[in-house]
Design a protein around this motif. Sequence first.
Motif, short mmCIF file in Angstrom:
data_model
loop_
_atom_site.label_atom_id
_atom_site.label_comp_id
_atom_site.label_asym_id
_atom_site.label_seq_id
_atom_site.Cartn_x
_atom_site.Cartn_y
_atom_site.Cartn_z
N LEU A 37 -8.96 -33.42 21.59
CA LEU A 37 -8.12 -32.22 21.61
C LEU A 37 -6.72 -32.59 21.14
CD1 LEU A 37 -9.09 -30.75 25.13
CD2 LEU A 37 -10.16 -30.28 22.91
N PRO A 38 -5.99 -31.62 20.52
CA PRO A 38 -6.37 -30.24 20.27
C PRO A 38 -7.34 -30.11 19.10
CG PRO A 38 -4.18 -30.64 19.40
CD PRO A 38 -4.58 -31.89 20.12
N PRO A 50 -3.24 -30.59 27.71
CA PRO A 50 -4.55 -30.09 27.29
C PRO A 50 -5.68 -30.53 28.23
CG PRO A 50 -3.35 -30.98 25.41
CD PRO A 50 -2.59 -31.38 26.63
N LEU A 51 -5.57 -31.72 28.81
CA LEU A 51 -6.61 -32.17 29.74
C LEU A 51 -6.57 -31.39 31.05
CD1 LEU A 51 -6.54 -36.04 29.24
CD2 LEU A 51 -8.04 -34.34 28.16
N PRO A 78 -15.22 -27.70 34.58
CA PRO A 78 -15.29 -28.85 35.48
C PRO A 78 -16.41 -29.84 35.17
CG PRO A 78 -16.06 -26.86 36.56
CD PRO A 78 -15.48 -26.43 35.26
N ARG A 79 -17.30 -29.52 34.23
CA ARG A 79 -18.39 -30.45 33.89
C ARG A 79 -17.95 -31.54 32.90
NH1 ARG A 79 -22.52 -26.26 31.62
NH2 ARG A 79 -23.69 -28.14 31.02
N LEU A 80 -16.74 -31.43 32.35
CA LEU A 80 -16.30 -32.38 31.35
C LEU A 80 -15.52 -33.53 31.97
CD1 LEU A 80 -15.01 -29.94 28.57
CD2 LEU A 80 -16.98 -31.48 28.38
N GLY A 81 -15.75 -34.74 31.45
CA GLY A 81 -14.88 -35.86 31.75
C GLY A 81 -13.63 -35.77 30.89
N LEU A 82 -12.58 -36.47 31.32
CA LEU A 82 -11.28 -36.37 30.67
C LEU A 82 -10.75 -37.76 30.34
CD1 LEU A 82 -9.74 -33.95 33.34
CD2 LEU A 82 -10.92 -33.27 31.24
N GLY A 83 -10.14 -37.92 29.16
CA GLY A 83 -9.61 -39.23 28.80
C GLY A 83 -8.39 -39.11 27.91
N THR A 84 -7.50 -40.09 28.02
CA THR A 84 -6.36 -40.18 27.11
C THR A 84 -6.58 -41.37 26.19
OG1 THR A 84 -5.05 -41.57 28.63
CG2 THR A 84 -4.78 -39.18 28.79
N GLY A 85 -6.47 -41.14 24.90
CA GLY A 85 -6.74 -42.23 23.96
C GLY A 85 -5.78 -42.26 22.79
N VAL A 86 -4.52 -42.70 23.01
CA VAL A 86 -3.97 -43.24 24.25
C VAL A 86 -2.58 -42.66 24.45
CG1 VAL A 86 -5.23 -45.45 24.09
CG2 VAL A 86 -2.98 -45.27 23.03
N VAL A 105 -3.22 -39.51 39.02
CA VAL A 105 -3.70 -39.03 40.31
C VAL A 105 -3.77 -37.51 40.33
CG1 VAL A 105 -3.11 -38.83 42.76
CG2 VAL A 105 -2.99 -41.04 41.63
N ALA A 106 -2.74 -36.87 39.78
CA ALA A 106 -2.73 -35.41 39.73
C ALA A 106 -3.89 -34.88 38.90
CB ALA A 106 -1.40 -34.92 39.19
N LEU A 107 -4.14 -35.51 37.76
CA LEU A 107 -5.24 -35.07 36.90
C LEU A 107 -6.58 -35.28 37.57
CD1 LEU A 107 -5.81 -33.91 34.08
CD2 LEU A 107 -5.99 -36.26 33.24
#
Length: 339
Positions: free
Chosen positions: A12-13, A50-51, A59-67, A83-85
């Motif tokens: 994303l985006p 965006p995450l 809620p079924r999706l996993g979330l990641g920052t890259g990077v 922690v918030a995410l």
Amino acid sequence: MSLETVRWAVNLPLPGLSLREHRRIVTALPDLGYRDVWTGEGGGLDAFTPLAAAAAWQPRLGLGTGVVPVLTRGPGVLAQTAVALADLAGADGVGGEGRVMLGIGTSVPTHVSALNGVPFDRPVARLRDTLRFLTRALRGEPVDTEYETFAVRGFQIPATGVKVVLGALRPRMVRLALEEGDGFVTNLLTAADLSRVLAEAGPVQEGKEVVAKVFVCPTRDLAYARRAGRAFLGWILNQPPYRAFHDWLGRGDVLARSRELFDAGDRRAAGLALPDDLVDALWLSGPAPELRERIAEFAREGVTSVLIYVAPTPELLSGRDSLASVLSELRPAPRTSLT
């Protein structure tokens, strides 16, 4: 790993959409065969907003920052944001292990200094220290430690199931990611390059993440695709980490003219100097169904996720192609259609 077991992810985006317009596509992604959404951070949008929206929408999706760069946020803020995410995504505690992956990296001087006014000072040491801090902090351990590049005093947050992965290219960083972190994210390489990186890293332990980011331009207008690819690659391949990476891959001579032009201040000419075969190998282009097999080449032994970055195309921007249909056609394994 195989096409059946690898996690398929989307960056994303998405092209041609404002962030508020992402909801319909993000909500449909699991039914299109995608398990995760990832973001990066340089120019454009930040990585976390965006995450957060995606977590609320699907809620079924996993979330990641890259990077996300380690030099533009303090270590404590990075931990607090993760922690918030995780809380928002329902990924707190052991039950949420792997639901959120915090990918951190050195980034490049342009994104750190030119955009944020932060010195690009000892980036590798800062990345190593941030990794060591985060792996402790996100387990809920109290941290009161002086690291080589910063000190953290009296810090503690709730334990989470967040994994910490590194943006890594060459073997030394890859080994750090696998030995002290939860894995790594790599990009701007061919499937054959990826095999070499994995071979140099050694066996990947169970539970470690290996995420391969693939840039695709799903269009029938190949001249447009090459122009777009050259504009992007002429800049990114001339940033210090990627110069070193492609030197290690043995492409220094191939890239010499592009580097000369870039260093002289002519970014456009630097892109034009890139060989056609290299542009085509790093910026996959063609009709979406024809790209599926090439994307599948990245789902090789040791890889846990293939992350697809979809570039804007004339068809997507004009509405001639449906973004949902393109995403469905790009994913190599069986999938269902968006209705």
